[in-house]
Design a protein around this motif. Sequence first.
Motif, PDB file in Angstrom:
ATOM      1  N   ALA A  79       0.831  -1.204   0.000  1.00  0.00           N
ATOM      2  CA  ALA A  79       0.000   0.000   0.000  1.00  0.00           C
ATOM      3  C   ALA A  79       0.864   1.253   0.000  1.00  0.00           C
ATOM      4  CB  ALA A  79      -0.928  -0.009   1.215  1.00  0.00           C
ATOM      5  N   GLY A  80       1.986   1.204   0.716  1.00  0.00           N
ATOM      6  CA  GLY A  80       2.900   2.339   0.758  1.00  0.00           C
ATOM      7  C   GLY A  80       3.518   2.614  -0.596  1.00  0.00           C
ATOM      8  N   THR A  86       8.473   5.740   0.823  1.00  0.00           N
ATOM      9  CA  THR A  86       9.472   4.664   0.897  1.00  0.00           C
ATOM     10  C   THR A  86       8.885   3.463   1.625  1.00  0.00           C
ATOM     11  OG1 THR A  86      10.349   5.488   2.994  1.00  0.00           O
ATOM     12  CG2 THR A  86      11.402   6.284   0.992  1.00  0.00           C
ATOM     13  N   ARG A  87       9.405   2.301   1.279  1.00  0.00           N
ATOM     14  CA  ARG A  87       8.977   1.087   1.965  1.00  0.00           C
ATOM     15  C   ARG A  87       9.302   1.181   3.453  1.00  0.00           C
ATOM     16  NH1 ARG A  87       8.599  -3.706  -1.009  1.00  0.00           N
ATOM     17  NH2 ARG A  87       9.972  -4.845   0.380  1.00  0.00           N
ATOM     18  N   PHE A  88      10.413   1.823   3.757  1.00  0.00           N
ATOM     19  CA  PHE A  88      10.803   1.965   5.167  1.00  0.00           C
ATOM     20  C   PHE A  88       9.766   2.783   5.939  1.00  0.00           C
ATOM     21  CE2 PHE A  88      13.035   4.142   8.638  1.00  0.00           C
ATOM     22  CZ  PHE A  88      13.524   3.045   9.325  1.00  0.00           C
ATOM     23  N   ARG A  89       9.327   3.883   5.342  1.00  0.00           N
ATOM     24  CA  ARG A  89       8.323   4.710   6.018  1.00  0.00           C
ATOM     25  C   ARG A  89       7.007   3.942   6.203  1.00  0.00           C
ATOM     26  NH1 ARG A  89       6.871  10.193   7.019  1.00  0.00           N
ATOM     27  NH2 ARG A  89       8.930  10.822   6.278  1.00  0.00           N
ATOM     28  N   ALA A  90       6.634   3.219   5.176  1.00  0.00           N
ATOM     29  CA  ALA A  90       5.398   2.428   5.280  1.00  0.00           C
ATOM     30  C   ALA A  90       5.499   1.427   6.423  1.00  0.00           C
ATOM     31  CB  ALA A  90       5.134   1.707   3.952  1.00  0.00           C
ATOM     32  N   VAL A  92       7.504   1.548   9.181  1.00  0.00           N
ATOM     33  CA  VAL A  92       7.540   2.225  10.487  1.00  0.00           C
ATOM     34  C   VAL A  92       6.145   2.716  10.873  1.00  0.00           C
ATOM     35  CG1 VAL A  92       8.358   4.304  11.672  1.00  0.00           C
ATOM     36  CG2 VAL A  92       9.968   2.869  10.393  1.00  0.00           C
ATOM     37  N   GLU A  93       5.445   3.320   9.920  1.00  0.00           N
ATOM     38  CA  GLU A  93       4.126   3.866  10.247  1.00  0.00           C
ATOM     39  C   GLU A  93       3.101   2.762  10.494  1.00  0.00           C
ATOM     40  OE1 GLU A  93       3.356   6.832   7.248  1.00  0.00           O
ATOM     41  OE2 GLU A  93       4.654   8.296   8.280  1.00  0.00           O
ATOM     42  N   ALA A  94       3.296   1.621   9.843  1.00  0.00           N
ATOM     43  CA  ALA A  94       2.376   0.501  10.093  1.00  0.00           C
ATOM     44  C   ALA A  94       2.657  -0.139  11.442  1.00  0.00           C
ATOM     45  CB  ALA A  94       2.504  -0.538   8.980  1.00  0.00           C
ATOM     46  N   TYR A  95       3.923  -0.390  11.703  1.00  0.00           N
ATOM     47  CA  TYR A  95       4.280  -1.105  12.941  1.00  0.00           C
ATOM     48  C   TYR A  95       3.998  -0.248  14.173  1.00  0.00           C
ATOM     49  CZ  TYR A  95       6.658  -4.674  15.666  1.00  0.00           C
ATOM     50  OH  TYR A  95       6.928  -5.690  16.554  1.00  0.00           O
ATOM     51  N   LEU A  96       4.298   1.014  14.085  1.00  0.00           N
ATOM     52  CA  LEU A  96       4.133   1.901  15.240  1.00  0.00           C
ATOM     53  C   LEU A  96       2.878   2.766  15.136  1.00  0.00           C
ATOM     54  CD1 LEU A  96       7.848   3.010  15.883  1.00  0.00           C
ATOM     55  CD2 LEU A  96       6.551   1.161  16.957  1.00  0.00           C
ATOM     56  N   ALA A  97       1.841   2.228  14.524  1.00  0.00           N
ATOM     57  CA  ALA A  97       0.579   2.968  14.411  1.00  0.00           C
ATOM     58  C   ALA A  97      -0.077   3.109  15.789  1.00  0.00           C
ATOM     59  CB  ALA A  97      -0.368   2.248  13.463  1.00  0.00           C
ATOM     60  N   ASP A  98      -0.683   4.248  16.048  1.00  0.00           N
ATOM     61  CA  ASP A  98      -1.379   4.475  17.319  1.00  0.00           C
ATOM     62  C   ASP A  98      -2.409   3.385  17.603  1.00  0.00           C
ATOM     63  OD1 ASP A  98       0.054   6.721  17.788  1.00  0.00           O
ATOM     64  OD2 ASP A  98      -1.539   8.148  17.371  1.00  0.00           O
ATOM     65  N   ARG A  99      -3.033   2.917  16.538  1.00  0.00           N
ATOM     66  CA  ARG A  99      -4.059   1.884  16.683  1.00  0.00           C
ATOM     67  C   ARG A  99      -3.550   0.645  17.416  1.00  0.00           C
ATOM     68  NH1 ARG A  99      -4.310  -1.646  12.617  1.00  0.00           N
ATOM     69  NH2 ARG A  99      -3.256  -0.071  11.370  1.00  0.00           N
ATOM     70  N   HIS A 100      -2.258   0.358  17.269  1.00  0.00           N
ATOM     71  CA  HIS A 100      -1.712  -0.850  17.897  1.00  0.00           C
ATOM     72  C   HIS A 100      -1.530  -0.710  19.401  1.00  0.00           C
ATOM     73  CE1 HIS A 100       0.078  -2.206  13.787  1.00  0.00           C
ATOM     74  NE2 HIS A 100      -1.220  -2.392  13.873  1.00  0.00           N
ATOM     75  N   LEU A 101      -1.757   0.481  19.927  1.00  0.00           N
ATOM     76  CA  LEU A 101      -1.690   0.643  21.380  1.00  0.00           C
ATOM     77  C   LEU A 101      -2.739  -0.226  22.052  1.00  0.00           C
ATOM     78  CD1 LEU A 101      -1.117   4.453  21.991  1.00  0.00           C
ATOM     79  CD2 LEU A 101       0.382   2.564  22.610  1.00  0.00           C
ATOM     80  N   PHE A 185      12.172   9.522  15.156  1.00  0.00           N
ATOM     81  CA  PHE A 185      13.592   9.181  15.228  1.00  0.00           C
ATOM     82  C   PHE A 185      13.987   8.235  14.099  1.00  0.00           C
ATOM     83  CE2 PHE A 185      16.731   6.032  16.493  1.00  0.00           C
ATOM     84  CZ  PHE A 185      17.831   6.829  16.721  1.00  0.00           C
ATOM     85  N   LEU A 186      13.204   7.174  13.930  1.00  0.00           N
ATOM     86  CA  LEU A 186      13.547   6.178  12.917  1.00  0.00           C
ATOM     87  C   LEU A 186      13.550   6.781  11.518  1.00  0.00           C
ATOM     88  CD1 LEU A 186      11.612   3.063  14.274  1.00  0.00           C
ATOM     89  CD2 LEU A 186      14.093   3.372  14.153  1.00  0.00           C
ATOM     90  N   LEU A 187      12.531   7.586  11.234  1.00  0.00           N
ATOM     91  CA  LEU A 187      12.447   8.177   9.899  1.00  0.00           C
ATOM     92  C   LEU A 187      13.585   9.172   9.681  1.00  0.00           C
ATOM     93  CD1 LEU A 187       8.585   8.554   9.663  1.00  0.00           C
ATOM     94  CD2 LEU A 187      10.059   6.946   8.432  1.00  0.00           C
ATOM     95  N   ALA A 188      13.905   9.946  10.703  1.00  0.00           N
ATOM     96  CA  ALA A 188      14.964  10.946  10.549  1.00  0.00           C
ATOM     97  C   ALA A 188      16.325  10.292  10.318  1.00  0.00           C
ATOM     98  CB  ALA A 188      15.011  11.851  11.779  1.00  0.00           C
ATOM     99  N   HIS A 189      16.548   9.140  10.919  1.00  0.00           N
ATOM    100  CA  HIS A 189      17.888   8.552  10.858  1.00  0.00           C
ATOM    101  C   HIS A 189      18.062   7.453   9.828  1.00  0.00           C
ATOM    102  CE1 HIS A 189      18.281  10.727  14.597  1.00  0.00           C
ATOM    103  NE2 HIS A 189      19.566  10.469  14.597  1.00  0.00           N
ATOM    104  N   PHE A 190      16.994   6.786   9.442  1.00  0.00           N
ATOM    105  CA  PHE A 190      17.174   5.585   8.619  1.00  0.00           C
ATOM    106  C   PHE A 190      16.415   5.576   7.304  1.00  0.00           C
ATOM    107  CE2 PHE A 190      17.864   4.061  13.020  1.00  0.00           C
ATOM    108  CZ  PHE A 190      19.184   3.686  12.884  1.00  0.00           C
ATOM    109  N   GLU A 191      15.550   6.559   7.064  1.00  0.00           N
ATOM    110  CA  GLU A 191      14.774   6.496   5.824  1.00  0.00           C
ATOM    111  C   GLU A 191      15.704   6.687   4.626  1.00  0.00           C
ATOM    112  OE1 GLU A 191      11.702   9.435   5.315  1.00  0.00           O
ATOM    113  OE2 GLU A 191      10.510   8.048   4.095  1.00  0.00           O
ATOM    114  N   PRO A 192      15.665   5.750   3.682  1.00  0.00           N
ATOM    115  CA  PRO A 192      16.507   5.883   2.492  1.00  0.00           C
ATOM    116  C   PRO A 192      16.101   7.115   1.678  1.00  0.00           C
ATOM    117  CG  PRO A 192      15.609   3.663   2.663  1.00  0.00           C
ATOM    118  CD  PRO A 192      14.874   4.522   3.645  1.00  0.00           C
ATOM    119  N   ALA A 193      17.042   7.621   0.911  1.00  0.00           N
ATOM    120  CA  ALA A 193      16.792   8.849   0.159  1.00  0.00           C
ATOM    121  C   ALA A 193      15.791   8.655  -0.964  1.00  0.00           C
ATOM    122  CB  ALA A 193      18.109   9.376  -0.402  1.00  0.00           C
TER     123      ALA A 193
END
Lengths: 197, 197
Positions: A79-80, A86-90, A92-101, A185-193
Amino acid sequence: MESPATRKQVTHDRILDTAARVLRDSGFQGVGVADIMKRAGLTHGGFYAHFSSREAMLAEALERAGQDSQARLQRALAAGEAKAVTRFRALVEAYLADRHLRSADSGCPVAALASEMPRQSDAVRAAAAARVTSLTAAVAATLGPDAPRETAAVIASQLVGALQLARTLGDNTQGRRHLAASRQFLLAHFEPAHPNR
Amino acid sequence: MESPATRKQVTHDRILDTAARVLRDSGFQGVGVADIMKRAGLTHGGFYAHFSSREAMLAEALERAGQDSQARLQRALAAGEAKAVTRFRALVEAYLADRHLRSADSGCPVAALASEMPRQSDAVRAAAAARVTSLTAAVAATLGPDAPRETAAVIASQLVGALQLARTLGDNTQGRRHLAASRQFLLAHFEPAHPNR
DNA sequence: TGTACATCAGTGAACGCGCGTTCACTGATGTAC
DNA sequence: TGTACATCAGTGAACGCGCGTTCACTGATGTAC
């Protein structure tokens, strides 16, 4: 393939699906034989026609939960890609979604169960270790090919740890702030260009 | 302060210490009333003279475990200062020590119990949330004063997640490699420049 | 200081309940002829 | 196609065990006079 075993297999599958959900929601202790059978629309007596013991069922249910969760993650990545992030952003946002709280029953079994693992049977721990490896591999696949090998392991730790601490803080401002900090943090440091790849 | 309650308080304390250790080793389910009392050198009947219920004892035991673990961490920081390494390095190396792969009974209760927290009583979850906050504060105190506020939360997630995934992988090469990768990453990215402070 | 009594910490037997496991049985599905 | 029998999936009662909780009792410690 419509062998005589088909009907039993369908039932077996339904029991496993039920157990894989309840397991993530309620933990190992929360999966009771009678309860699972009832939720699957059966009576508890038939359980041992499907599993040699409760322990054996737990190991199968954990594997099933891992497959579920992995498949969901792959759908989120697809879907991302459609949205040109980026696949990385997709991921991170899926795994750490607020809904998963709140709802853990369809999420990552490692995040839902990690601290109980050292006390489980060999079969369960083996399935858990395999899931850690596959999660790390899924992370690695979203990074550029020039990323160091250890980076994926570090990111996997961050994903699991952030979700667990956020859940411990609760489904409230504190918990959400904790998740947001990790995402940022993850997006700022690891998202590919490059957007796609 | 040698009041008539002293003797009972001493016993209460011994029960709690026992429970705080067993809790981290065996999880919430692993703390049985009769077992704890026996380990403390007592019979189970006397339990309810010390706690109103098993649940109440669990909340107290978790608080005790948090204090234990916090005190140990502070001692490690003090020892690090003596060796002229940064407080941050002392913290990372203490929290992610290989030794913690096996023995959880004297370590951080959040790492030992996090995934069970959403299913615990209000009192237990409140104690757990407080411990997450105090762990984050302890991390923040080892960073430079110019570090962003969210950084400590991210590092706390990394510490907890890395330890849990390593334990899930097992006390073997895989687990140790996982811990080493996290230590290296944290030190490379967050260690303050100045040795002391 | 000594004696009689009250309080207190801890004992151990018993209870009730939940849960994993077993097993004789039933109704449905499939097979032989 | 139809009948008789075998196999199979699931039922529901029962058993045994562990565990949280209760409670009458005991021996030790402390207090009154």
